[in-house]
Write an enzyme that holds these catalytic residues in place. Structure first.
Site, PDB file in Angstrom:
ATOM      1  N   CYS A  79       0.864  -1.182   0.000  1.00  0.00           N
ATOM      2  CA  CYS A  79       0.000   0.000   0.000  1.00  0.00           C
ATOM      3  C   CYS A  79       0.900   1.232   0.000  1.00  0.00           C
ATOM      4  CB  CYS A  79      -0.996  -0.012   1.166  1.00  0.00           C
ATOM      5  SG  CYS A  79      -0.290   0.191   2.810  1.00  0.00           S
ATOM      6  N   ASP A 130      -8.154   3.425   1.339  1.00  0.00           N
ATOM      7  CA  ASP A 130      -7.252   3.801   2.433  1.00  0.00           C
ATOM      8  C   ASP A 130      -8.084   4.369   3.586  1.00  0.00           C
ATOM      9  OD1 ASP A 130      -5.258   4.675   4.124  1.00  0.00           O
ATOM     10  OD2 ASP A 130      -4.110   5.670   2.543  1.00  0.00           O
ATOM     11  N   CYS A 158      -1.534   0.619   7.302  1.00  0.00           N
ATOM     12  CA  CYS A 158      -2.967   0.292   7.407  1.00  0.00           C
ATOM     13  C   CYS A 158      -3.330  -0.932   6.574  1.00  0.00           C
ATOM     14  CB  CYS A 158      -3.841   1.481   6.999  1.00  0.00           C
ATOM     15  SG  CYS A 158      -3.751   2.907   8.112  1.00  0.00           S
ATOM     16  N   ARG A 159      -3.424  -0.751   5.275  1.00  0.00           N
ATOM     17  CA  ARG A 159      -3.956  -1.811   4.410  1.00  0.00           C
ATOM     18  C   ARG A 159      -3.012  -2.987   4.229  1.00  0.00           C
ATOM     19  NH1 ARG A 159      -5.200   1.817  -0.627  1.00  0.00           N
ATOM     20  NH2 ARG A 159      -3.298   2.776   0.175  1.00  0.00           N
ATOM     21  N   SER A 160      -1.769  -2.745   3.854  1.00  0.00           N
ATOM     22  CA  SER A 160      -0.878  -3.879   3.586  1.00  0.00           C
ATOM     23  C   SER A 160      -0.526  -4.677   4.846  1.00  0.00           C
ATOM     24  CB  SER A 160       0.373  -3.459   2.804  1.00  0.00           C
ATOM     25  OG  SER A 160       1.099  -2.457   3.451  1.00  0.00           O
ATOM     26  N   ASN A 211       2.342   1.465   4.345  1.00  0.00           N
ATOM     27  CA  ASN A 211       2.572   0.197   5.031  1.00  0.00           C
ATOM     28  C   ASN A 211       2.229   0.272   6.517  1.00  0.00           C
ATOM     29  OD1 ASN A 211       5.355  -2.051   5.684  1.00  0.00           O
ATOM     30  ND2 ASN A 211       3.292  -2.597   5.091  1.00  0.00           N
TER      31      ASN A 211
END
Length: 165
Positions: free
Chosen positions: A9, A126, A14-16, A12
């Site tokens: 993301c 995001d 939140c999402r990934s 690095n």
């Protein structure tokens, strides 16, 4: 030789790392943690060395995913030789990765939600600047895509009789 998956993301945090934690738990539960390795990274360098966002950690922990040991890092050119799958959370991340990719890269580069079975969305939004519900939405999308990815890897690499879940 283990199959290697990298989730990417922007920062690095939140999402990934959420995808990393969810996919790692799926691997552990399926007994495939030795056959498939997972990591996460960001296209940006703002958060290198930091833990995932506290809101991401709290949402993940509410579903039994522990992200506390993960630390942010930036994606690098060597990742394109190391990983078999590099999966971007959104189109912007994918474009950044495509710009970095060398002709010798052996990895499959795609949007993570390509593997989702229960959504038509292409991007994991995001949640950083939004409210708490954004982190739950990310988890819903990530869980769906992680299951699809695991099925895909098992089927295409002859692991777990093609259906580890």
């Amino acid at each position: 030789m283990a199959i290697k998956v990298l989730f990417v993301c922007l920062g690095n945090i939140c999402r990934s790392p959420t995808a990393h934690g969810v996919f790692q738990k799926l691997l552990n539960d399926a007994g495939l943690h030795d056959e498939i390795q997972v990591d996460s990274a960001g296209t940006g360098d703002w958060h290198i060395g930091r833990s995932p966002d506290q809101r991401s950690q709290a949402a993940a922990l509410s579903r039994q995913y522990d992200l506390s040991s993960l630390r942010a890092r930036q994606v690098c050119k060597a990742d394109f030789q190391t990983f078999d799958y590099i999966l971007a959370m959104d189109e912007c991340n994918l474009a950044d990765l495509q710009a970095m990719r060398t002709h010798q890269a052996k990895c499959e580069l795609a949007l993570f939600l390509t593997y989702a079975k229960h959504t038509a969305r292409r991007e994991v939004p995001d949640p950083y600047y939004g409210g708490e519900q954004g982190f739950d939405e990310v988890l819903d999308l990530v869980e769906d895509a992680a299951e699809g990815l695991l099925h895909h890897i098992c089927a295409h690499h002859g692991l777990g009789n093609g259906a580890a879940l």
